[in-house]
Design a protein around this motif. Structure first.
Motif, PDB file in Angstrom:
ATOM      1  N   ALA A 135       0.696  -1.336   0.090  1.00  0.00           N
ATOM      2  CA  ALA A 135      -0.185  -0.187  -0.009  1.00  0.00           C
ATOM      3  C   ALA A 135       0.483   1.018  -0.157  1.00  0.00           C
ATOM      4  N   LEU A 136       1.716   1.093  -0.569  1.00  0.00           N
ATOM      5  CA  LEU A 136       2.626   2.451  -0.929  1.00  0.00           C
ATOM      6  C   LEU A 136       2.195   3.238  -1.834  1.00  0.00           C
ATOM      7  N   PHE A 137       1.935   4.851  -1.572  1.00  0.00           N
ATOM      8  CA  PHE A 137       0.811   5.507  -2.342  1.00  0.00           C
ATOM      9  C   PHE A 137       2.065   5.371  -3.754  1.00  0.00           C
ATOM     10  N   PRO A 138       1.343   5.422  -4.872  1.00  0.00           N
ATOM     11  CA  PRO A 138       1.906   5.397  -6.392  1.00  0.00           C
ATOM     12  C   PRO A 138       2.599   6.297  -6.758  1.00  0.00           C
ATOM     13  N   ASN A 139       1.719   6.977  -6.434  1.00  0.00           N
ATOM     14  CA  ASN A 139       2.319   9.145  -6.619  1.00  0.00           C
ATOM     15  C   ASN A 139       3.124   9.390  -6.352  1.00  0.00           C
ATOM     16  N   LEU A 140       3.540   8.874  -4.691  1.00  0.00           N
ATOM     17  CA  LEU A 140       4.878   9.969  -4.124  1.00  0.00           C
ATOM     18  C   LEU A 140       5.817   8.946  -4.409  1.00  0.00           C
ATOM     19  N   THR A 141       6.495   8.770  -4.126  1.00  0.00           N
ATOM     20  CA  THR A 141       9.233   8.518  -4.386  1.00  0.00           C
ATOM     21  C   THR A 141       9.017   7.824  -2.917  1.00  0.00           C
ATOM     22  N   VAL A 142      10.244   7.100  -3.371  1.00  0.00           N
ATOM     23  CA  VAL A 142      10.650   6.831  -1.621  1.00  0.00           C
ATOM     24  C   VAL A 142      10.194   7.704  -0.305  1.00  0.00           C
ATOM     25  N   GLU A 143      10.567   8.853  -0.515  1.00  0.00           N
ATOM     26  CA  GLU A 143      11.259   9.232  -0.042  1.00  0.00           C
ATOM     27  C   GLU A 143       9.645  10.751   0.742  1.00  0.00           C
ATOM     28  N   GLU A 144       8.901  10.056  -0.329  1.00  0.00           N
ATOM     29  CA  GLU A 144       7.373  10.661  -0.078  1.00  0.00           C
ATOM     30  C   GLU A 144       6.875   9.926   0.585  1.00  0.00           C
ATOM     31  N   ASN A 145       6.760   8.544   0.250  1.00  0.00           N
ATOM     32  CA  ASN A 145       5.982   7.722   1.005  1.00  0.00           C
ATOM     33  C   ASN A 145       7.086   7.667   2.187  1.00  0.00           C
ATOM     34  N   ILE A 146       7.894   7.850   2.691  1.00  0.00           N
ATOM     35  CA  ILE A 146       8.777   7.404   4.390  1.00  0.00           C
ATOM     36  C   ILE A 146       8.479   8.641   5.322  1.00  0.00           C
ATOM     37  N   ALA A 147       8.555   9.929   4.586  1.00  0.00           N
ATOM     38  CA  ALA A 147       7.808  10.879   5.389  1.00  0.00           C
ATOM     39  C   ALA A 147       6.427  10.604   5.309  1.00  0.00           C
ATOM     40  N   LEU A 148       5.330  10.643   5.025  1.00  0.00           N
ATOM     41  CA  LEU A 148       4.369  10.877   5.762  1.00  0.00           C
ATOM     42  C   LEU A 148       4.052  11.053   6.861  1.00  0.00           C
ATOM     43  N   ILE A 149       3.966   9.890   7.907  1.00  0.00           N
ATOM     44  CA  ILE A 149       3.449   9.982   9.123  1.00  0.00           C
ATOM     45  C   ILE A 149       4.123  11.333   9.872  1.00  0.00           C
ATOM     46  N   PRO A 150       5.605  11.630   9.744  1.00  0.00           N
ATOM     47  CA  PRO A 150       5.925  12.474  10.075  1.00  0.00           C
ATOM     48  C   PRO A 150       6.275  13.105   9.728  1.00  0.00           C
ATOM     49  N   GLU A 151       5.476  14.077   8.753  1.00  0.00           N
ATOM     50  CA  GLU A 151       4.864  15.504   8.475  1.00  0.00           C
ATOM     51  C   GLU A 151       3.686  15.319   8.848  1.00  0.00           C
ATOM     52  N   MET A 152       2.573  14.312   8.477  1.00  0.00           N
ATOM     53  CA  MET A 152       2.215  14.420   9.408  1.00  0.00           C
ATOM     54  C   MET A 152       1.857  15.047  11.326  1.00  0.00           C
ATOM     55  N   LYS A 153       3.227  14.445  12.260  1.00  0.00           N
ATOM     56  CA  LYS A 153       3.168  14.541  13.544  1.00  0.00           C
ATOM     57  C   LYS A 153       3.802  15.740  13.917  1.00  0.00           C
ATOM     58  N   LYS A 154       4.392  16.540  12.273  1.00  0.00           N
ATOM     59  CA  LYS A 154       4.761  17.545  12.902  1.00  0.00           C
ATOM     60  C   LYS A 154       5.986  17.987  12.781  1.00  0.00           C
ATOM     61  N   MET A 155       7.070  16.958  12.306  1.00  0.00           N
ATOM     62  CA  MET A 155       8.159  16.199  13.169  1.00  0.00           C
ATOM     63  C   MET A 155       9.544  17.537  11.963  1.00  0.00           C
ATOM     64  N   ASP A 156      10.454  17.826  12.577  1.00  0.00           N
ATOM     65  CA  ASP A 156      11.205  18.714  12.140  1.00  0.00           C
ATOM     66  C   ASP A 156      12.001  18.120  10.695  1.00  0.00           C
ATOM     67  N   LYS A 157      11.421  19.354   9.520  1.00  0.00           N
ATOM     68  CA  LYS A 157      11.852  17.900   8.231  1.00  0.00           C
ATOM     69  C   LYS A 157      13.310  18.062   8.098  1.00  0.00           C
ATOM     70  N   THR A 158      14.236  18.564   8.126  1.00  0.00           N
ATOM     71  CA  THR A 158      15.854  17.745   8.158  1.00  0.00           C
ATOM     72  C   THR A 158      15.755  16.481   9.176  1.00  0.00           C
ATOM     73  N   PHE A 159      15.429  16.514  10.965  1.00  0.00           N
ATOM     74  CA  PHE A 159      15.606  14.835  11.001  1.00  0.00           C
ATOM     75  C   PHE A 159      14.864  14.018  10.064  1.00  0.00           C
ATOM     76  N   ILE A 160      13.643  14.894   9.473  1.00  0.00           N
ATOM     77  CA  ILE A 160      12.779  13.706   8.696  1.00  0.00           C
ATOM     78  C   ILE A 160      14.027  13.042   7.510  1.00  0.00           C
ATOM     79  N   GLU A 161      14.993  14.028   6.534  1.00  0.00           N
ATOM     80  CA  GLU A 161      15.692  13.983   5.548  1.00  0.00           C
ATOM     81  C   GLU A 161      16.315  13.216   6.198  1.00  0.00           C
ATOM     82  N   GLN A 162      16.673  13.069   7.614  1.00  0.00           N
ATOM     83  CA  GLN A 162      18.418  12.535   7.734  1.00  0.00           C
ATOM     84  C   GLN A 162      17.884  11.430   8.301  1.00  0.00           C
ATOM     85  N   LYS A 163      16.642  10.764   8.942  1.00  0.00           N
ATOM     86  CA  LYS A 163      16.461   9.762   9.077  1.00  0.00           C
ATOM     87  C   LYS A 163      16.101   9.164   7.818  1.00  0.00           C
ATOM     88  N   THR A 164      15.107   9.203   7.264  1.00  0.00           N
ATOM     89  CA  THR A 164      15.283   8.505   6.443  1.00  0.00           C
ATOM     90  C   THR A 164      16.406   7.904   5.033  1.00  0.00           C
TER      91      THR A 164
END
Length: 242
Positions: free
Chosen positions: A86-115
């Motif tokens: 159930a990955l979103f077909p129109n989103l990249t790997v990076e965007e799929n992984i970032a979905l939940i942390p973005e919804m939780k308003k986590m720091d963008k730099t942290f999300i990128e590094q953690k990904t």
């Protein structure tokens, strides 16, 4: 961590699907639900993130009734990995992984590094995979991304519903080893559904064997292997062992 207190589920059409479940899942435990098709194992799992609601009894999450939680907040704190990926077909790997942390308003730099760090941990070179779409991934790669999406925001519990059953044997073994490693490293409370006793024996701290909506035996892999509760458990074990 999670407690089922006399939990049942009755439907007007299908009758009683779950019948008086009583068990607890400890914090940090790898808890496996197993049984034949129609035994109620997936339904039992889905009660935890309230995709299904019980009709009787109570479920407690960290000593509070599950029904008292805001359902959106509950699901944001619950990682979920499906067989269908159930990955979103129109989103990249990076965007799929970032979905939940973005919804939780986590720091963008942290999300990128953690990904990037997580991709490396599961053997996927970030520069090669970050911008890929799901259609460009193999089944095993998709499921790795699905796992990373589920764990990146450090959920309180990880739910896995037959996540490896559609994969080839090599990919399945690799991902079993991977999730066992990640569980040990992050100490994630994990509830895992499977129909494969070998998989259950390999992964579980404890195994809950179900039949017709009831618990037949709940114990450690070694105890179930050495002392099956009845002929059903014994035959089920023998049938699944290779």
């Amino acid at each position: 961590m999670i407690k089922y207190d006399n939990v049942s589920l009755t439907c007007p059409v299908n009758g009683k699907i779950l019948d008086g479940l009583n068990f607890e899942i400890d914090e940090g435990e790898f808890f496996v639900l197993i049984g034949p098709s129609g035994s109620g194992k997936t339904t039992t799992l889905k009660l935890i993130n309230r995709l299904i609601e019980q009709t009787d009894g109570d479920i407690f999450f960290q000593d509070e009734k599950l029904n008292n939680f805001d359902i959106r907040e509950l699901r944001l704190e619950t990682g979920y990995v499906l067989q269908q990926i159930a990955l979103f077909p129109n989103l990249t790997v990076e965007e799929n992984i970032a979905l939940i942390p973005e919804m939780k308003k986590m720091d963008k730099t942290f999300i990128e590094q953690k990904t990037r760090a997580l991709l490396e941990k599961v053997g996927l070179e970030p520069e090669q995979y970050l911008k890929r779409l799901p259609k460009d991934l193999s089944g095993g790669e998709k499921q790795r991304i699905g796992i990373l999406r589920a764990i990146i925001s450090n959920p309180k519990v990880l739910l896995m519903d037959e996540p490896f059953s559609a994969l080839d044997p090599i990919s399945r073994t690799q991902l079993q080893d991977l999730i066992k490693q990640l569980h040990k490293e992050y100490n994630m409370t994990t509830v895992f559904v499977t129909h494969d006793m070998n998989e259950a024996l390999k992964l579980a701290d404890r195994i809950c064997i179900m039949k017709n909506g009831k618990i037949v035996q709940l114990d450690t892999p070694q105890e179930i292997k050495n002392n099956p509760a009845n002929d059903f458990v014994k035959e089920f074990f023998s049938m699944k062992e290779v």
